[in-house]
Design a protein around this motif. Structure first.
Motif, PDB file in Angstrom:
ATOM      1  N   VAL A  99     -29.864 -38.442   1.205  1.00 46.89           N
ATOM      2  CA  VAL A  99     -30.676 -37.609   2.086  1.00 46.89           C
ATOM      3  C   VAL A  99     -32.139 -37.853   1.736  1.00 46.89           C
ATOM      4  O   VAL A  99     -32.507 -37.962   0.563  1.00 46.89           O
ATOM      5  CB  VAL A  99     -30.318 -36.120   1.913  1.00 46.89           C
ATOM      6  CG1 VAL A  99     -31.229 -35.237   2.753  1.00 46.89           C
ATOM      7  CG2 VAL A  99     -28.853 -35.886   2.263  1.00 46.89           C
ATOM      8  N   ARG A 150     -36.316 -39.427  -1.506  1.00 45.97           N
ATOM      9  CA  ARG A 150     -34.891 -39.115  -1.650  1.00 45.97           C
ATOM     10  C   ARG A 150     -34.718 -37.731  -2.273  1.00 45.97           C
ATOM     11  O   ARG A 150     -35.429 -37.365  -3.202  1.00 45.97           O
ATOM     12  CB  ARG A 150     -34.217 -40.187  -2.500  1.00 45.97           C
ATOM     13  CG  ARG A 150     -32.730 -40.105  -2.413  1.00 45.97           C
ATOM     14  CD  ARG A 150     -32.072 -41.413  -2.697  1.00 45.97           C
ATOM     15  NE  ARG A 150     -30.659 -41.164  -2.884  1.00 45.97           N
ATOM     16  CZ  ARG A 150     -29.814 -42.068  -3.287  1.00 45.97           C
ATOM     17  NH1 ARG A 150     -30.225 -43.289  -3.536  1.00 45.97           N
ATOM     18  NH2 ARG A 150     -28.552 -41.769  -3.433  1.00 45.97           N
ATOM     19  N   VAL A 180     -25.659 -36.529  -3.175  1.00 42.60           N
ATOM     20  CA  VAL A 180     -25.677 -37.114  -1.830  1.00 42.60           C
ATOM     21  C   VAL A 180     -24.725 -36.340  -0.927  1.00 42.60           C
ATOM     22  O   VAL A 180     -23.892 -35.564  -1.397  1.00 42.60           O
ATOM     23  CB  VAL A 180     -25.282 -38.613  -1.826  1.00 42.60           C
ATOM     24  CG1 VAL A 180     -26.269 -39.457  -2.620  1.00 42.60           C
ATOM     25  CG2 VAL A 180     -23.871 -38.807  -2.348  1.00 42.60           C
ATOM     26  N   CYS A 200     -30.143 -38.157   6.778  1.00 44.17           N
ATOM     27  CA  CYS A 200     -29.283 -38.892   5.855  1.00 44.17           C
ATOM     28  C   CYS A 200     -28.911 -40.218   6.494  1.00 44.17           C
ATOM     29  O   CYS A 200     -28.988 -40.390   7.708  1.00 44.17           O
ATOM     30  CB  CYS A 200     -28.048 -38.087   5.484  1.00 44.17           C
ATOM     31  SG  CYS A 200     -26.942 -37.705   6.853  1.00 44.17           S
TER      32      CYS A 200
END
Length: 174
Positions: free
Chosen positions: A151, A111, A141, A71
């Motif tokens: 992330v 993502r 997130v 992340c």
């Protein structure tokens, strides 16, 4: 518990590069590289800035379901770079010359927004790095002390292992 297996993908093809390996060296098994990726605490990520210059910085990552996950803050340089060019390299190892295994993973940063997976990853971060790295999951997130953190998943496309001591260079193709 972090799962270091990958039931959805077959074992990669391992090739020893004799040019960069000691005589009699053998290719490092992928299981050894997976173990190194699962245990490593610090990784280095390489991304490309919009003007083509490289950007390299350390970060934390977890190995889960056959991929590395990390992340970063939404406005951090690496996140901005990955938005423009998702190709990346993650590297881990140590500075010892005569022992150990350094591993380089090449892939594309994708993502992650699936809430169930993010909860598993938040648990994996806390299990690996302790309570200081506990994340809440909201809005697709991570949320921690530094604000929202998207992330990313990097599944290996190609990986390299550099054995030290009995020097070897192994390439794994997925």
């Amino acid at each position: 518990m972090i799962d270091d297996t990958d039931a959805t993908r077959s074992e990669p093809v391992a090739e020893l590069d004799a040019r960069y390996s000691a005589e009699g060296a053998a290719a490092t098994p992928w299981s050894a590289a997976r173990a190194r990726l699962a245990a490593a605490e610090v990784f280095w990520i390489s991304t490309v800035r919009p003007d083509g210059r490289p950007h390299v910085t350390p970060l934390l990552a977890v190995w889960l379901d056959g991929a590395l996950f990390f992340c970063t803050g939404e406005r951090e340089r690496k996140a901005l770079n990955l938005a423009a060019n998702p190709h990346t390299v993650l590297t881990t190892g140590d500075s010892a010359l005569r022992e150990g295994l350094d591993v380089v993973v090449e892939g594309e940063a994708v993502r992650v927004s699936d809430e169930a997976l993010l909860h598993r990853l938040a648990d994996a971060y806390e299990a690996k790095y302790g309570a200081d790295w506990r994340f809440e999951v909201r809005g697709g997130v991570f949320h921690g002390g530094g604000g929202p953190a998207p992330v990313f998943r990097v599944a290996p496309v190609t990986a390299f292992g550099f054995g030290k001591g009995a020097y070897s260079q192994t390439r794994w193709r997925f």
